[in-house]
Design an enzyme around this catalytic site. Sequence first.
Site, short mmCIF file in Angstrom:
data_model
loop_
_atom_site.label_atom_id
_atom_site.label_comp_id
_atom_site.label_asym_id
_atom_site.label_seq_id
_atom_site.Cartn_x
_atom_site.Cartn_y
_atom_site.Cartn_z
N HIS A 107 9.11 10.69 0.05
CA HIS A 107 10.29 11.50 -0.28
C HIS A 107 11.12 11.59 1.00
CE1 HIS A 107 7.18 13.20 -3.00
NE2 HIS A 107 8.16 13.42 -3.85
N ASP A 110 9.80 14.11 3.39
CA ASP A 110 8.45 13.88 3.95
C ASP A 110 8.62 13.17 5.28
OD1 ASP A 110 7.49 14.40 1.38
OD2 ASP A 110 7.14 12.28 0.92
N GLU A 238 9.54 9.27 -13.57
CA GLU A 238 8.11 9.59 -13.57
C GLU A 238 7.85 10.75 -14.52
OE1 GLU A 238 6.24 9.66 -9.68
OE2 GLU A 238 4.79 11.13 -10.42
N GLU A 274 1.94 8.22 -14.03
CA GLU A 274 0.86 8.83 -13.24
C GLU A 274 -0.24 9.30 -14.18
OE1 GLU A 274 2.03 11.19 -9.93
OE2 GLU A 274 0.41 12.64 -10.24
#
Length: 444
Positions: A107, A110, A238, A274
Amino acid sequence: MKDYFIGEEEFFPGIGKIGYEGPKSDNPLAFKFYDPQKKVGGKTMAEHLRFSIAYWHSFCAKGSDPFGNETMVFPWSDPDPMIAARKKADAAFEFTTKLGAEYYCFHDIDAAPDASSVTEYERNYFAVAEMLKSLQNETGVKLLWNTSNMFSHPRYMNGAASNPEFSILARAAAQVKASLDVNVLLGGQNYVFWGGREGYMSLLNTRMKQEQDHIARFFMLARDYGRKIGFTGPFLIEPKPMEPSKHQYDYDAATAIGFLRNYGLDKDFKCNIENNHATLAGHTFAHDLQVCADAGMLGSVDANEGDAQNGWDTDEFPTNVYDSVEAMMVILKMGGFTTGGLNFDAKLRRNSTDREDLFIAHIGGMDTFALALEIADRIISDGKLDTMVANRYRSYESGKGAEFEAGKLTLADLRDIAASQPEPALVSGKQEMIKNLINQYIFG
Ligand code: XUL
Ligand code: CO
């Protein structure tokens, strides 16, 4: 050892390049099943699996939870945020190189220090992107995808692109624009949107349709900008049903695909599936993968697993061979990944505090998928399971069944066929036999 760390400081001392030692090895810091150059069905394991390391779980999150403080001490922390970003990048590339993973994901915040001023945020981000670029060049590690964190900052408490307040939507757009610029600079293979706060907490204060129209418009603008600056990869949605919102608009694969088709975004967007999100939605991992594969929209995978007794996103490292075999069967049958890969969106338990634990966890995940790849390949190439499944649908291969599939029969024709035949015989689904067969492939 120096070959495998990049910066001034070595952050994982005493751990060298992780090698393949085979299933009899008792070295916890070696692969038992993942042999990167081993060929499976014409491609190497590394080419099939395209492993990726998630920056946020591995190098940012320090083990705090709603009931307890941080448990992990990161030697790449630093009071100066730009020095911290530099050290974190060095740690990430040292780790990824030693492990032998080829990709990483992050990200925006991050990797780079956040800032409330857009200009300062961009300055930080682009400076860190240059560092990442030189680390990529030095190590050969590539960017699987990046994304923008539009859920942690308080400004996003009511959503990002779905926010009822326009100024917040615009602020979110600044992050996506910067992340796309960085993606192109770093040669990213995909760009991801995970909409943790793109949903609602209460329908009573929410205009669902207007919010979804805004998200679609936002995606169109991101697509147009990305294409303009030379991003050629897929944008990936996602799906996740809930957490942190009560209800998220990208509930599951089927919902996300319906949304993308509804707004004409399905040519540029695919899904990043995921495991633990699929199970939260009440599906299996394989189910959501199959939904995407059938739509031609399986882009990439966040590899992790949940806890069967918990109803939340525990993001554990994958060790479940059964689930992984089913997943790899879907991935192999669709012809494998193109731009996607297996990104470990997984975190250590907060009481796993030894520095080596991050290696051990990833080794386990990579070994699990390597095993699953070989088993899935055997199941597919052996053909027994496919024959059993094909037999279930045989009645559509010829005669009236084939005419029905070709659109040649009316409802009245079907009625006449039914009237002219005796009560149809019961045909077993053979589920138990199939499960026994899978066990033979896994353990036989
Ligand atoms: C959250 C999640 C995210 C996305 C990227 O559940 O999976 O980490 O993968 O924003
Ligand atoms: Co994820």
